[in-house]
Design an enzyme around this catalytic site. Sequence first.
Site, PDB file in Angstrom:
ATOM      1  N   GLY A  49       0.816  -1.224   0.000  1.00  0.00           N
ATOM      2  CA  GLY A  49       0.000   0.000   0.000  1.00  0.00           C
ATOM      3  C   GLY A  49       0.841   1.261   0.000  1.00  0.00           C
ATOM      4  N   GLY A  66       2.534   3.635   1.541  1.00  0.00           N
ATOM      5  CA  GLY A  66       3.051   3.805   2.902  1.00  0.00           C
ATOM      6  C   GLY A  66       3.742   5.136   3.100  1.00  0.00           C
ATOM      7  N   ARG A  67       3.940   5.839   2.006  1.00  0.00           N
ATOM      8  CA  ARG A  67       4.549   7.173   2.111  1.00  0.00           C
ATOM      9  C   ARG A  67       4.049   8.062   0.973  1.00  0.00           C
ATOM     10  NH1 ARG A  67      10.736   6.518   0.053  1.00  0.00           N
ATOM     11  NH2 ARG A  67      10.459   4.745  -1.318  1.00  0.00           N
ATOM     12  N   LYS A 125       4.691  11.929  -2.945  1.00  0.00           N
ATOM     13  CA  LYS A 125       5.488  10.791  -2.476  1.00  0.00           C
ATOM     14  C   LYS A 125       6.547  11.304  -1.506  1.00  0.00           C
ATOM     15  CE  LYS A 125       8.408   6.953  -4.023  1.00  0.00           C
ATOM     16  NZ  LYS A 125       8.862   6.211  -5.193  1.00  0.00           N
ATOM     17  N   ASP A 182       9.274   5.562   7.985  1.00  0.00           N
ATOM     18  CA  ASP A 182       9.024   6.930   8.446  1.00  0.00           C
ATOM     19  C   ASP A 182       8.097   7.701   7.511  1.00  0.00           C
ATOM     20  OD1 ASP A 182      10.644   7.209   6.279  1.00  0.00           O
ATOM     21  OD2 ASP A 182      12.370   8.008   7.378  1.00  0.00           O
ATOM     22  N   ARG A 236      -2.341  -0.782  -9.569  1.00  0.00           N
ATOM     23  CA  ARG A 236      -1.278  -1.723  -9.957  1.00  0.00           C
ATOM     24  C   ARG A 236      -1.824  -3.148  -9.952  1.00  0.00           C
ATOM     25  NH1 ARG A 236       2.789   1.113  -6.773  1.00  0.00           N
ATOM     26  NH2 ARG A 236       1.902   3.211  -6.750  1.00  0.00           N
ATOM     27  N   ASP A 246       3.595  -5.068  -7.320  1.00  0.00           N
ATOM     28  CA  ASP A 246       3.064  -3.809  -6.779  1.00  0.00           C
ATOM     29  C   ASP A 246       3.642  -2.604  -7.505  1.00  0.00           C
ATOM     30  OD1 ASP A 246       5.334  -4.985  -5.246  1.00  0.00           O
ATOM     31  OD2 ASP A 246       5.430  -2.987  -4.371  1.00  0.00           O
ATOM     32  N   ASN A 247       4.654  -2.821  -8.318  1.00  0.00           N
ATOM     33  CA  ASN A 247       5.232  -1.712  -9.087  1.00  0.00           C
ATOM     34  C   ASN A 247       4.862  -1.805 -10.564  1.00  0.00           C
ATOM     35  OD1 ASN A 247       6.440  -0.633  -6.813  1.00  0.00           O
ATOM     36  ND2 ASN A 247       8.352  -1.737  -7.109  1.00  0.00           N
ATOM     37  N   ASP A 261       6.820   4.040 -10.022  1.00  0.00           N
ATOM     38  CA  ASP A 261       7.634   3.722  -8.841  1.00  0.00           C
ATOM     39  C   ASP A 261       9.119   3.573  -9.172  1.00  0.00           C
ATOM     40  OD1 ASP A 261       5.273   3.867  -7.524  1.00  0.00           O
ATOM     41  OD2 ASP A 261       5.498   1.978  -6.448  1.00  0.00           O
TER      42      ASP A 261
HETATM   43  P1  AMP Z   1       8.740   0.388  -2.814  1.00  0.00           P
HETATM   44  O1  AMP Z   1       9.903  -0.510  -2.579  1.00  0.00           O
HETATM   45  O2  AMP Z   1       9.073   1.850  -2.797  1.00  0.00           O
HETATM   46  O3  AMP Z   1       7.906  -0.011  -3.996  1.00  0.00           O
HETATM   47  O4  AMP Z   1       7.820   0.214  -1.515  1.00  0.00           O
HETATM   48  C1  AMP Z   1       7.321  -1.011  -1.073  1.00  0.00           C
HETATM   49  C2  AMP Z   1       6.399  -0.783   0.076  1.00  0.00           C
HETATM   50  O5  AMP Z   1       7.091  -0.213   1.204  1.00  0.00           O
HETATM   51  C3  AMP Z   1       5.254   0.162  -0.216  1.00  0.00           C
HETATM   52  O6  AMP Z   1       4.132  -0.276   0.482  1.00  0.00           O
HETATM   53  C4  AMP Z   1       5.774   1.463   0.343  1.00  0.00           C
HETATM   54  O7  AMP Z   1       4.750   2.355   0.662  1.00  0.00           O
HETATM   55  C5  AMP Z   1       6.503   1.018   1.581  1.00  0.00           C
HETATM   56  N1  AMP Z   1       7.547   1.976   1.978  1.00  0.00           N
HETATM   57  C6  AMP Z   1       8.685   2.240   1.299  1.00  0.00           C
HETATM   58  N2  AMP Z   1       9.420   3.167   1.935  1.00  0.00           N
HETATM   59  C7  AMP Z   1       8.730   3.525   3.036  1.00  0.00           C
HETATM   60  C8  AMP Z   1       8.965   4.458   4.084  1.00  0.00           C
HETATM   61  N3  AMP Z   1      10.057   5.210   4.155  1.00  0.00           N
HETATM   62  N4  AMP Z   1       8.021   4.577   5.058  1.00  0.00           N
HETATM   63  C9  AMP Z   1       6.917   3.821   5.023  1.00  0.00           C
HETATM   64  N5  AMP Z   1       6.639   2.918   4.070  1.00  0.00           N
HETATM   65  C10 AMP Z   1       7.529   2.765   3.077  1.00  0.00           C
HETATM   66 MG    MG Z   2       6.407   0.694  -5.084  1.00  0.00          MG
END
Ligand code: AMP
Ligand code: MG
Length: 579
Positions: free
Chosen positions: A161, A163-164, A184, A197, A262, A332-333, A342
Amino acid sequence: MLRGAGPALLAVLLLSRTTQAFLEEMPAHGSRPGLKRLPSNESSPGYCERKTKPATSLGSWSLSTETLIGMLPVDPVPENYIRIVKNCIFSVAYPTPFKSRTLLVAVSKNVLEDILDLDLSVSKTDYFIQLVSGEKILSGSIPLAHRYGGHQFGIWADQLGDGRAHLIGKYTNRHGEKWELQLKGSGKTPYSRRNGDGRAVLRSSVREFLASEAMHYLGIPTSRALSLVVSDDDVWRDSFYNGNIQKERGAVVLRIAKSWFRIGSLEILAHYGELDLLRKLLNFVIQEHFPAINVKDPNRYLDFFSDVVSGTAHLIASWMSVGFAHGVCNTDNFSLLSITIDYGPFGFMESYDPNFVPNTSDDERRYKIGNQANVGMFNLNKLLQVLNPLLDPNQKQLAAQILGGYPTLYYRRFKELFKAKLGLLGEKESDDYLIAFLLHLMEDTKSDFTMTFRELSEITQAQLKDFNIPQEFWALETLSRQELFSDWVTLYLLRLKSNMNDSDSRRRKRMTSVNPRYVLKNWMAESAVRKAEMNDFSEVRLLQQVLQNPFQKQSVAERAGYSSPTPLWAKDLKVSCSS
Ligand code: AMP
Ligand code: MG
């Protein structure tokens, strides 16, 4: 003729047949206390009035998440804490403003004016920076975080989901296009990673801002970026996962896409057996984004699958045509609209190498450039598993056949693009061989992918024939060291002769319009990031400007060395997932 260049090199081009086997109503939420709202024009809900001139103030401009909230269920829990969320598509989540001062580093004029109907002067206002940094949201817009799941590195990762990231609204522009605006790096949501964070650091934000815009100008379907804001807020990252935690600065990119859904958006619903919701989301996506499919048609999911299969095949072929490795091709990407989304540890390949892996954390080399097409198949297979419960036996069979057609679609597109890169017109049986032969020579000599094709576009046939390679054509000079180079040139020149109604200047014009002179190589992004970390954003802006015209030779870019060999200091640069 092709001594030593047998089946191995064809593996680069052809997908091995063996790989095919794996081959409601929203509760009323008030504004979050403390978060300020910007006024907006209430009389034009969800879109700006259809003006011919861009708006000069945000006061007459508005965003809305109304359609999304009205048509898709939202999490009834309004509190913002990390948790498992069920039975919804979105949670309401407000951005967390930075504590320190913020600085607007870069803006895309094209996104601002041509997509969002805003005059460049708007980007100079306090309103604008407050909006694009997540400090304020426009009234009428309820920010959302999207619930999705996904397969990461081949394994089901369960709930992921936004998350940021925060979806701050949808905008309908003067062409009637709908664009979703997402921040983002704007703070935690219920979907944040444990210990996450909710932030993004400056280096990864610079990379996403520049790369997504660059991809657009290369003609590759992608999310776009409106703005890049940096703060003085401390964000701690262990950038190479080696225990060396360092203080970095938080940044926010405002990125836009027609949709952020996605494969993982559907996977989470199928995984938890939320089939009614799965149907609802699919119907919504089809209705909004696949106008050629009738949402009442009993074959709509099949047609949708077929479109995603061909869209994904085309997208990955286009990545290959510019040497782009996404780096984290998890489900998810992977966008349902087949656009690049992403941006993380991506890389533009320098020396041609099918084993190129941009992400140093990818130990198994799962997402190496030469495996992207296969991974596309894997991801589409996951999509098919999601759709299967909604299909009758006959449709299931047809869907499996559609997936079986993916390698052909991919390969056909790949060939079209590489034929264009070589300036070939018409169809000759030997074209596969000619392309594969060249790639073999490039692999053998470690020639620069971008510049080899570019220099082939700039050199004349007469020069090639005489092996008169101008000194500044450094990539071709490298290639020419291969003993089979002259054989390849002979075949190539012969093939060019068979182009109907062509001339050498026409060929070169065609080729320079598809073979970029500038792509965002890792060292260029790194150089811009290093300066940005010292508060010098000149190279971010320079790269942004240069990469808007990647096919055009620009003196400023030549002076910066953007078409020159990678400088020595950058030979061992690494990029990890940490962002
Ligand atoms: P990503 O690797 O950027 O595609 O992220 C994979 C998952 O980790 C997604 O659900 C993001 O929202 C979550 N995520 C990545 N970085 C952070 C962060 N700094 N704080 C909270 N959630 C994160
Ligand atoms: Mg992602």
